[in-house]
Design a protein around this motif. Structure first.
Motif: not given
Length: 429
Positions: A371-375, A395-397
């Motif tokens: 899993t990663r963070k994304a803008k 920001l979401i995962t």
């Protein structure tokens, strides 16, 4: 004699002359009946002012007359204003070429703008291409593979054209119009005041030269009086000439004070206008940001439409048993997330194009690691309950799900979950 003077003045002055207060005296007013003498005097006065300014300007260019220099701050403001005007013109012209490469269309827009008429809505090239494809599908048969593909591609071409037209309208409103308003409004006012300042400077230098000559004549007469004649009449004449010279000096000093006051007042007006260039830069900066945002939105829409088009083409190809694979297509989700080994005993899922429906039902959508963070780049409204609505800059995962379309990721925001399009995200390391 007055008629001759008027004709000479008209031949010398190429523009409407100014009176002693700097007000414009229209040339056409000389045709009004009953005001001929008054207008001839105004024309003669304006011609005299124009001629003396021309003489002063020519002597300054030849180095035969002194020139009053502006203060360095005002000179700097003038230089910056000229630079702003020149680059604004170049940026405006090149932006017009970028948005409308067709010179004929630009000329048409220019004519409509000058006539203050609304430009008719013009169909974009992509919309026209899409309409041609839709028309061609009717002749080839909408049920045939080629006809159905023409319909699919044509509809997306029309979407691209609609996005382009919206981008052009937004750019014209938020970027081109403010630049034109500056060149056609503020800059014309600045240019007018600069011309007035130059005229006031010439008048000031003329008064300085006139006072200098008057003082030189007075000093010369005082240094070498004419005492050759002993008769009282000559003494009276000499005293009268000295009085006239003194009166001429007083008059020249008064004119110089008036000219200096007018020059200082005009310099202050011009300085205030030129200092407004800073606010113009701030306004143009905001316009640039709006233009860049409009470009980003337009290209994001185009990217999103093309991904959807590729997906539709894959579906059409699978329906006829000939899988379609674009050589330029890539899997952004697989590039961002490495593949994770499955647990023992678990069968690797087939590709989304060849996976049976029963397998899709039996395979649970369990998130894998990585899993990663994304803008979020742009707002996105979910089309159904399986998708997650997005707000720009949040920001979401995100993570991948086995068997999921490569153009989508699974996103989480608190307790909310759902599919999100990859093109609307910026994956963070």
């Amino acid at each position: 004699m007055r008629r001759i003077t008027a004709s000479v003045c008209c031949s010398i002055i190429s523009a409407d002359p100014e009176d002693s207060l700097g007000r414009i005296v229209p040339l056409h007013s000389q045709h009004r009946p009953g005001s001929m003498d008054f207008n001839v005097k105004k024309l003669a006065s304006g011609a005299g002012v124009f001629f003396t300014r021309a003489v002063q300007f020519t002597e300054e260019k030849l180095g035969q007359a002194e020139k009053t220099e502006l203060d360095p701050h005002l000179e700097n403001l003038l230089s910056r204003a000229d630079c702003t005007k020149n680059w604004t013109e170049k940026i405006l012209r090149q932006t017009e070429v970028l948005l409308q490469p067709n010179p004929s269309a630009r000329i048409e827009e220019f004519i409509y703008d000058k006539l203050e008429k609304k430009l008719p809505s013009r169909t974009t090239n992509a919309e026209l291409l899409g309409q041609y494809m839709l028309d061609a599908s009717r002749d080839f048969g909408q049920e045939t593979p080629y006809g159905s593909t023409l319909i699919t591609v044509g509809e997306y071409q029309k979407r691209l054209g609609s996005a382009e037209r919206e981008f052009l309208q937004t750019s014209a409103t938020t970027f081109l119009t403010p630049l034109r308003n500056f060149l056609e409004g503020d800059w014309k006012t600045i240019s007018k005041e600069r011309r007035l300042l130059e005229n006031r400077r010439l008048d000031l230098d003329i008064c300085k030269a006139r006072l200098k000559k008057a003082k030189q004549a007075e000093a010369k007469a005082a240094a070498a009086p004419d005492f050759q004649e002993t008769r009282p009449r000559n003494y009276i004449l000499s005293a009268s000439a000295s009085a006239l010279l003194s009166e001429e000096v007083d008059k020249a000093e008064h004119e110089l004070r008036v000219a200096q006051t007018e020059f200082d007042r005009q310099a202050e007006v011009t300085r205030l206008l030129l200092e407004g260039i800073s606010s113009t830069h701030l306004n143009h900066q905001r316009c640039l940001q709006d233009f860049a945002e409009a470009q980003a939105t337009y290209y994001a829409q185009c990217h999103h439409y093309m991904h959807e088009l590729q997906r539709e083409l894959n579906k059409c190809a699978n329906a006829v048993g000939a899988p379609y694979q674009s050589a330029a297509s890539s899997d952004p989700a697989s590039d961002a997330f490495p593949s994770v080994p499955l647990s023992p005993g678990t069968t690797a899922p087939a590709s989304s194009s060849n996976k049976p429906k029963t397998l899709a039902m039996e395979q649970p959508q369990i998130p894998v690691t990585g899993t990663r963070k994304a803008k979020v780049l742009y707002d996105y409204d979910a089309h159904d309950s399986s998708e997650l609505s997005l707000l720009a800059d949040e920001l979401i995962t995100v993570y991948t799900v086995p068997g999921m379309d490569p153009d989508w990721l699974f996103g989480e925001r608190g307790n909310e979950k759902g599919k999100v399009p990859v093109t609307y995200l910026e994956l963070l390391s």
